[in-house]
Design a protein around this motif. Structure first.
Motif, PDB file in Angstrom:
ATOM      1  N   VAL A  41      75.416  21.255  79.754  1.00  0.00           N
ATOM      2  CA  VAL A  41      75.996  22.295  80.614  1.00  0.00           C
ATOM      3  C   VAL A  41      74.897  23.081  81.312  1.00  0.00           C
ATOM      4  CG1 VAL A  41      77.477  24.335  80.686  1.00  0.00           C
ATOM      5  CG2 VAL A  41      78.032  22.452  79.131  1.00  0.00           C
ATOM      6  N   MET A  42      73.947  23.612  80.534  1.00  0.00           N
ATOM      7  CA  MET A  42      72.842  24.388  81.107  1.00  0.00           C
ATOM      8  C   MET A  42      71.812  24.657  80.033  1.00  0.00           C
ATOM      9  SD  MET A  42      74.755  28.091  81.408  1.00  0.00           S
ATOM     10  CE  MET A  42      76.035  27.323  82.386  1.00  0.00           C
ATOM     11  N   ASP A  43      70.634  25.135  80.473  1.00  0.00           N
ATOM     12  CA  ASP A  43      69.610  25.542  79.519  1.00  0.00           C
ATOM     13  C   ASP A  43      68.838  26.724  80.069  1.00  0.00           C
ATOM     14  OD1 ASP A  43      67.669  24.603  81.311  1.00  0.00           O
ATOM     15  OD2 ASP A  43      67.439  22.687  80.269  1.00  0.00           O
ATOM     16  N   THR A  44      67.920  27.231  79.271  1.00  0.00           N
ATOM     17  CA  THR A  44      67.135  28.393  79.693  1.00  0.00           C
ATOM     18  C   THR A  44      65.864  28.006  80.425  1.00  0.00           C
ATOM     19  OG1 THR A  44      66.086  28.449  77.497  1.00  0.00           O
ATOM     20  CG2 THR A  44      68.013  29.852  77.832  1.00  0.00           C
ATOM     21  N   ALA A  45      65.616  26.712  80.592  1.00  0.00           N
ATOM     22  CA  ALA A  45      64.423  26.260  81.317  1.00  0.00           C
ATOM     23  C   ALA A  45      64.630  26.326  82.817  1.00  0.00           C
ATOM     24  CB  ALA A  45      64.063  24.837  80.905  1.00  0.00           C
ATOM     25  N   GLU A  46      65.857  26.089  83.270  1.00  0.00           N
ATOM     26  CA  GLU A  46      66.152  26.059  84.694  1.00  0.00           C
ATOM     27  C   GLU A  46      67.371  26.933  84.961  1.00  0.00           C
ATOM     28  OE1 GLU A  46      66.511  26.099  88.269  1.00  0.00           O
ATOM     29  OE2 GLU A  46      64.777  24.955  87.607  1.00  0.00           O
ATOM     30  N   THR A  47      67.106  28.154  85.399  1.00  0.00           N
ATOM     31  CA  THR A  47      68.188  29.106  85.678  1.00  0.00           C
ATOM     32  C   THR A  47      68.299  29.409  87.165  1.00  0.00           C
ATOM     33  OG1 THR A  47      66.716  31.006  85.334  1.00  0.00           O
ATOM     34  CG2 THR A  47      67.894  30.165  83.408  1.00  0.00           C
ATOM     35  N   THR A  48      67.649  28.595  87.982  1.00  0.00           N
ATOM     36  CA  THR A  48      67.636  28.824  89.429  1.00  0.00           C
ATOM     37  C   THR A  48      69.040  28.881  90.008  1.00  0.00           C
ATOM     38  OG1 THR A  48      65.522  27.691  89.633  1.00  0.00           O
ATOM     39  CG2 THR A  48      66.809  27.943  91.639  1.00  0.00           C
ATOM     40  N   SER A  49      69.892  27.947  89.598  1.00  0.00           N
ATOM     41  CA  SER A  49      71.221  27.877  90.199  1.00  0.00           C
ATOM     42  C   SER A  49      72.051  29.107  89.867  1.00  0.00           C
ATOM     43  CB  SER A  49      71.944  26.609  89.737  1.00  0.00           C
ATOM     44  OG  SER A  49      72.164  26.633  88.346  1.00  0.00           O
ATOM     45  N   LEU A  72      80.908  32.276  81.729  1.00  0.00           N
ATOM     46  CA  LEU A  72      79.803  33.085  81.218  1.00  0.00           C
ATOM     47  C   LEU A  72      78.532  32.268  81.067  1.00  0.00           C
ATOM     48  CD1 LEU A  72      78.653  35.681  79.959  1.00  0.00           C
ATOM     49  CD2 LEU A  72      79.664  34.968  77.776  1.00  0.00           C
ATOM     50  N   GLY A  73      78.668  31.028  80.564  1.00  0.00           N
ATOM     51  CA  GLY A  73      77.481  30.211  80.341  1.00  0.00           C
ATOM     52  C   GLY A  73      76.503  30.906  79.415  1.00  0.00           C
ATOM     53  N   LEU A  74      75.237  30.880  79.763  1.00  0.00           N
ATOM     54  CA  LEU A  74      74.206  31.576  79.000  1.00  0.00           C
ATOM     55  C   LEU A  74      73.913  32.955  79.565  1.00  0.00           C
ATOM     56  CD1 LEU A  74      71.787  28.601  78.260  1.00  0.00           C
ATOM     57  CD2 LEU A  74      73.466  29.633  76.726  1.00  0.00           C
ATOM     58  N   GLY A  75      74.747  33.399  80.481  1.00  0.00           N
ATOM     59  CA  GLY A  75      74.704  34.784  80.937  1.00  0.00           C
ATOM     60  C   GLY A  75      73.853  35.079  82.151  1.00  0.00           C
ATOM     61  N   TYR A  76      73.202  34.085  82.732  1.00  0.00           N
ATOM     62  CA  TYR A  76      72.242  34.378  83.799  1.00  0.00           C
ATOM     63  C   TYR A  76      72.898  34.781  85.116  1.00  0.00           C
ATOM     64  CZ  TYR A  76      68.583  32.823  80.692  1.00  0.00           C
ATOM     65  OH  TYR A  76      67.717  32.719  79.616  1.00  0.00           O
ATOM     66  N   THR A  77      74.078  34.244  85.409  1.00  0.00           N
ATOM     67  CA  THR A  77      74.779  34.687  86.615  1.00  0.00           C
ATOM     68  C   THR A  77      75.182  36.144  86.464  1.00  0.00           C
ATOM     69  OG1 THR A  77      75.604  32.469  87.104  1.00  0.00           O
ATOM     70  CG2 THR A  77      76.769  34.309  88.113  1.00  0.00           C
ATOM     71  N   LEU A  78      75.779  36.473  85.337  1.00  0.00           N
ATOM     72  CA  LEU A  78      76.164  37.863  85.086  1.00  0.00           C
ATOM     73  C   LEU A  78      74.956  38.785  85.120  1.00  0.00           C
ATOM     74  CD1 LEU A  78      78.134  40.069  84.228  1.00  0.00           C
ATOM     75  CD2 LEU A  78      77.791  39.342  81.853  1.00  0.00           C
ATOM     76  N   GLN A  79      73.862  38.373  84.513  1.00  0.00           N
ATOM     77  CA  GLN A  79      72.653  39.191  84.498  1.00  0.00           C
ATOM     78  C   GLN A  79      72.168  39.482  85.915  1.00  0.00           C
ATOM     79  OE1 GLN A  79      68.924  37.379  83.027  1.00  0.00           O
ATOM     80  NE2 GLN A  79      68.760  39.136  81.671  1.00  0.00           N
ATOM     81  N   ALA A  80      72.190  38.467  86.765  1.00  0.00           N
ATOM     82  CA  ALA A  80      71.748  38.651  88.147  1.00  0.00           C
ATOM     83  C   ALA A  80      72.701  39.569  88.911  1.00  0.00           C
ATOM     84  CB  ALA A  80      71.643  37.297  88.844  1.00  0.00           C
ATOM     85  N   VAL A  81      73.994  39.455  88.647  1.00  0.00           N
ATOM     86  CA  VAL A  81      74.965  40.346  89.289  1.00  0.00           C
ATOM     87  C   VAL A  81      74.686  41.799  88.920  1.00  0.00           C
ATOM     88  CG1 VAL A  81      77.400  41.057  89.268  1.00  0.00           C
ATOM     89  CG2 VAL A  81      76.810  38.651  89.541  1.00  0.00           C
TER      90      VAL A  81
END
Length: 230
Positions: A41-49, A72-81
């Motif tokens: 699904v995703m990882d913390t190595a590539e959060t560009t998307s 929610l995923g690993l939270g990086y979209t929410l964090q950026a918002v």
């Protein structure tokens, strides 16, 4: 190159198995990786998307006070918002209770900091059901990131999220002048067509990414409405 894996957490739901594990290549840093039924699904190595989805979307709306994030995923979209001071409330709809729990209890270490923001509100539900039931809800911006796009579904039932009936729900909850942004790992002409049947205006944006030395291209599908659909 040697790769070592270590399981951190595992959960079962009616949709199958959700696994959180660490991945370490040679002597490099440990990377957190999320898989659903064996599918990456995703990882913390590539959060560009995840970050690009949020930052590009926020630039499209003058006043993104109310934001909805699907997934929610690993939270990086929410964090950026939440880095945008204009955001008054960010509602995240996530179908997997276990994933929310791992964010809240520190299993996903950065999760507690993200969810501690008073503007963050998490709803555990299927996003299609949650929006169908939220008759009075309205948002300035909707970000959909539940899959790697319609061509890489986490669950086959998610195919409906990229079809006209669900997109019509998104149009209903988006305020005039607002926007819906959907991320995809590959070009999705059917999604573009379906959005065009529902929204007043649709734009497609591609952007180049470097995936650990490999050049690739991601896509953002942006849909706007000029008038209320209510």
């Amino acid at each position: 190159m040697s790769v070592e894996y270590a399981e951190i957490a595992r959960a079962e739901s009616e949709r199958g198995e959700l696994v959180l594990r660490s991945r370490r290549e040679d002597d490099g840093p440990a990377v957190l990786e999320l898989r659903a039924n064996g599918v990456f699904v995703m990882d913390t190595a590539e959060t560009t998307s995840e970050v690009a989805l949020a930052t590009a979307a926020l630039e499209l709306v003058d006043d993104p006070g109310q934001v909805l994030v699907g997934g929610l995923g690993l939270g990086y979209t929410l964090q950026a918002v939440l880095t945008d001071p204009r955001v008054e409330r960010a509602t995240v709809v996530e179908i997997e209770q276990a994933l929310v729990d791992w964010m809240r209890d520190g299993t996903i270490r950065h999760g507690q900091t993200i969810l501690a923001d008073a503007r963050a509100h998490v709803v555990v539900a299927d996003v299609s059901i949650a929006l169908a039931e939220a008759a009075e809800a309205s948002y300035d911006l909707v970000l959909l990131d539940v899959d790697n796009g319609p061509g890489y579904l986490v669950h086959e039932t998610n195919a409906a999220l990229y079809e006209s009936p669900f997109l019509g729900l998104l149009r209903r909850i988006v305020r005039p002048g607002g926007a819906v942004v959907i991320w995809s790992a590959s070009e999705a002409p059917d999604l573009e067509h379906n959005l065009g049947e529902v929204f007043d205006d649709v734009e497609t944006h591609s952007y180049a990414v470097d995936l650990q030395g490999r050049e690739d291209c991601y896509w953002l599908y942006v849909a706007r409405q000029e008038s209320s659909a209510r």
